[in-house]
Design an enzyme around this catalytic site. Structure first.
Site, PDB file in Angstrom:
ATOM      1  CB  CYS A   1      58.778  32.641  75.287  1.00  6.82           C
ATOM      2  SG  CYS A   1      59.574  34.235  75.129  1.00  6.82           S
TER       3      CYS A   1
ATOM      4  CB  CYS B   1      60.806  39.109  78.737  1.00  4.25           C
ATOM      5  SG  CYS B   1      59.087  39.445  78.996  1.00  4.25           S
TER       6      CYS B   1
ATOM      7  CB  CYS C   1      54.799  38.001  73.098  1.00  2.30           C
ATOM      8  SG  CYS C   1      54.137  37.807  74.751  1.00  2.30           S
TER       9      CYS C   1
ATOM     10  CD  GLN D   1      38.828  42.091  83.263  1.00  2.00           C
ATOM     11  OE1 GLN D   1      39.894  41.486  83.241  1.00  2.00           O
ATOM     12  NE2 GLN D   1      38.288  42.515  84.379  1.00  2.00           N
TER      13      GLN D   1
ATOM     14  CG  ASP E   1      36.669  44.163  88.986  1.00  2.00           C
ATOM     15  OD1 ASP E   1      37.744  43.812  89.506  1.00  2.00           O
ATOM     16  OD2 ASP E   1      36.441  44.055  87.763  1.00  2.00           O
TER      17      ASP E   1
ATOM     18  CB  CYS F   1      43.464  41.732  89.721  1.00  2.00           C
ATOM     19  SG  CYS F   1      43.682  43.450  90.088  1.00  2.00           S
TER      20      CYS F   1
HETATM   21  N1  SAH Z   1      34.965  46.227  86.583  1.00  2.00           N
HETATM   22  C1  SAH Z   1      35.715  46.717  85.462  1.00  2.00           C
HETATM   23  C2  SAH Z   1      36.973  47.519  85.818  1.00  2.00           C
HETATM   24  C3  SAH Z   1      37.857  46.993  86.880  1.00  2.00           C
HETATM   25  S1  SAH Z   1      39.391  47.845  86.975  1.00  2.00           S
HETATM   26  C4  SAH Z   1      36.028  45.594  84.504  1.00  2.00           C
HETATM   27  O1  SAH Z   1      36.058  44.438  84.867  1.00  2.00           O
HETATM   28  O2  SAH Z   1      36.272  45.883  83.333  1.00  2.00           O
HETATM   29  C5  SAH Z   1      39.168  48.890  88.377  1.00  2.00           C
HETATM   30  C6  SAH Z   1      38.472  50.200  88.068  1.00  2.00           C
HETATM   31  O3  SAH Z   1      38.334  50.937  89.297  1.00  2.00           O
HETATM   32  C7  SAH Z   1      39.243  51.116  87.122  1.00  2.00           C
HETATM   33  O4  SAH Z   1      38.410  51.449  86.045  1.00  2.00           O
HETATM   34  C8  SAH Z   1      39.570  52.366  87.980  1.00  2.00           C
HETATM   35  O5  SAH Z   1      39.529  53.565  87.253  1.00  2.00           O
HETATM   36  C9  SAH Z   1      38.477  52.333  89.018  1.00  2.00           C
HETATM   37  N2  SAH Z   1      38.759  53.009  90.293  1.00  2.00           N
HETATM   38  C10 SAH Z   1      39.961  53.122  90.930  1.00  2.00           C
HETATM   39  N3  SAH Z   1      39.816  53.749  92.103  1.00  2.00           N
HETATM   40  C11 SAH Z   1      38.499  54.056  92.241  1.00  2.00           C
HETATM   41  C12 SAH Z   1      37.736  54.697  93.250  1.00  2.00           C
HETATM   42  N4  SAH Z   1      38.318  55.171  94.358  1.00  2.00           N
HETATM   43  N5  SAH Z   1      36.401  54.834  93.069  1.00  2.00           N
HETATM   44  C13 SAH Z   1      35.804  54.345  91.940  1.00  2.00           C
HETATM   45  N6  SAH Z   1      36.479  53.732  90.942  1.00  2.00           N
HETATM   46  C14 SAH Z   1      37.818  53.584  91.083  1.00  2.00           C
END
Ligand code: SAH
Length: 451
Positions: free
Chosen positions: A69, A75, A156, A280, A375, A402
């Site tokens: 790119c 960017c 992109c 995702q 997560d 992440c």
């Molecule tokens: N496991 C899912 C989303 C991960 S992203 C996947 O892989 O698609 C993280 C998520 O945590 C988001 O949807 C966000 O809204 C939620 N989140 C953030 N703070 C939180 C909390 N205190 N309690 C419960 N969920 C929460």
């Protein structure tokens, strides 16, 4: 600021910047890689660290490659496009390992970061601002750092290939039909952003037009012309964002064409994705991520699994296949509603959904939980949630993260009662410094864990 220092890059920071030490000072430099020596132009100082850019390179890393790119250095989206993919993966593995040691205080084996066969054109979501350049031409691309100036980008290289020609043709139509693009400085104009979501498994594609007013003049003709040019578009949504802010999407939406959502699959399950859903962004790697995470834990017909921070329910719904019951907790109301719909659509009945803060929920939950899959967002979990895991002696925990640094902080908290049994970084975001990690924890003294 503005002075030039000559330094050698010794390491890569967690944001993907080269780290050089000159005298007592530390410099974080964009586009400088390990082993390279350069003249560094100092741009600013923050918290005792200097930030700069490369003025002149004296030695080049053998791992450098020609980036695909042209705007990758300006960017700001791709920190690693100038370095070969194997080295990117090595940087990511090292980042996870170092965070766990330095912040987490745990020495553990970290498996090599799981990469992609083709690390380009992977993103299923692209969003670009539309505006005018200094000469008054319609342009789209990325905002230059800390400014409203748009750097034009025709294609992109980390986004799904189908998006590029649609973005181009939208620009042409905007010009032909005189649709005013939005001006971020004075708040005038209509078209702010175009967002494109593509399905990996279905022939479906969504265009979202983010506008400052509902029903812009000439809208019908615009939609007809766009769909004629691009019959692969299956739905078009108008999202209205009147606010003067850098948040892309507003709260109200109108479906202009098609059903207003697209479908995609993860492993065997189908999910509906609307304009504002969290989903995702890397459809190839997400399957590896979930498969890997679920293989690690022993789930059988007697297991109760908590899917915490569950988003639209993806992991929990997949885990439900082998479990007695899954309990899913998510704080965001619309993601929670989507998750319930996703369960219905896929005929999964052994799952319960709660819209709550994960810590508050688990603190008050009376039933038994065998396994926790968590997560959380970038900022990680919190003591409220983690302390209940310890108090309830949860046997197995799979932590998907992440952000290696907040992951490591949380692991430190759990380490008095839990041992780390497995760490697998997964490259969900090739060409960038981001890395996803699957980490498995086992209660110390627990013999039932697979690991
Ligand atoms: N496991 C899912 C989303 C991960 S992203 C996947 O892989 O698609 C993280 C998520 O945590 C988001 O949807 C966000 O809204 C939620 N989140 C953030 N703070 C939180 C909390 N205190 N309690 C419960 N969920 C929460």
């Amino acid at each position: 600021m503005g002075q030039i220092v000559r330094g050698k890059c010794l390491d890569i920071s967690s944001e993907g910047k080269g780290v050089a030490k000159v005298g007592k000072n530390i410099y974080f430099v964009d586009g400088l890689f390990v082993g390279e020596e350069a003249d560094i132009e100092v741009l600013y100082q923050r918290a005792g660290v200097y930030f700069g850019k490369v003025k002149k390179l004296y030695t080049l890393s053998k791992d450098r490659i020609q980036p695909k790119c042209k705007v990758c250095t300006s960017c700001g989206g791709c920190q690693y496009q100038q370095i070969n993919y194997q080295t990117q993966l090595e940087y990511k593995t090292k980042r996870v390992k170092e965070a766990l040691t330095r912040i987490g205080g745990v020495k553990t084996n970290v498996l090599p970061c799981l990469g992609m066969n083709n690390p380009y054109y992977y993103r299923n979501k692209i969003q670009m601002p539309y505006g005018k350049d200094r000469k008054g031409n319609v342009v789209y691309g990325f905002f230059k750092e800390n400014s409203h100036e748009i750097i034009p980008v025709k294609e992109c290289v980390i986004e799904d290939k189908r998006a590029a020609s649609i973005l181009w043709d939208i620009k042409e139509l905007v010009k032909q039909m005189n649709i005013p693009t939005y001006n971020e400085d004075n708040g005038r104009g209509i078209l702010r952003y175009v967002l494109i979501r593509t399905s990996y498994h279905y022939k479906e594609l969504m265009v979202v037009l983010v506008t400052s007013i509902m029903n812009f003049p000439g809208q019908r003709n615009f939609i007809d012309a766009l769909v004629k040019l691009h019959p692969e578009i299956t739905t078009i949504v108008e999202n209205i964002n009147k606010r003067h802010t850098n948040v892309i999407l507003g709260n109200s939406e109108k479906v202009l064409y098609g059903p207003g959502y697209i479908k995609d699959k993860i492993l065997d399950l189908t999910f509906e994705i609307s304009a504002s859903s969290f989903f995702q962004v890397n459809p190839v790697q997400v399957e590896k991520l979930y498969q890997n995470a679920l293989e690690l834990i022993k789930i059988d017909e007697k297991s109760v699994v908590l899917d915490a921070y569950s988003g639209v329910g993806t992991i929990g719904l997949i885990a439900a296949k082998n479990a007695k019951k899954v309990i899913s907790v998510e704080i965001n109301r619309s993601a929670h509603e989507n998750a319930k719909e996703n369960a219905k659509r896929n005929g999964v009945t052994n799952i319960e959904f709660y819209c709550d803060d994960a810590g508050h929920f688990i603190d008050n939950y009376q039933g038994k939980i065998d396994t926790v899959i968590m997560d959380p967002p970038r900022k990680g979990s919190d003591e409220k949630f983690l302390s209940v895991l310890i108090r309830n002696s949860i046997k197995q925990i799979v932590y998907i993260s992440c952000d290696p640094e907040t992951l490591a902080r949380d692991i430190k908290y759990l380490s008095s009662h839990y041992g780390v049994t497995y760490v697998q970084p997964v490259d969900m975001f090739p060409m960038t410094a981001h890395v996803e990690t699957i980490l498995c924890l086992s209660l110390i003294g627990n013999k039932t864990s697979k690991n």
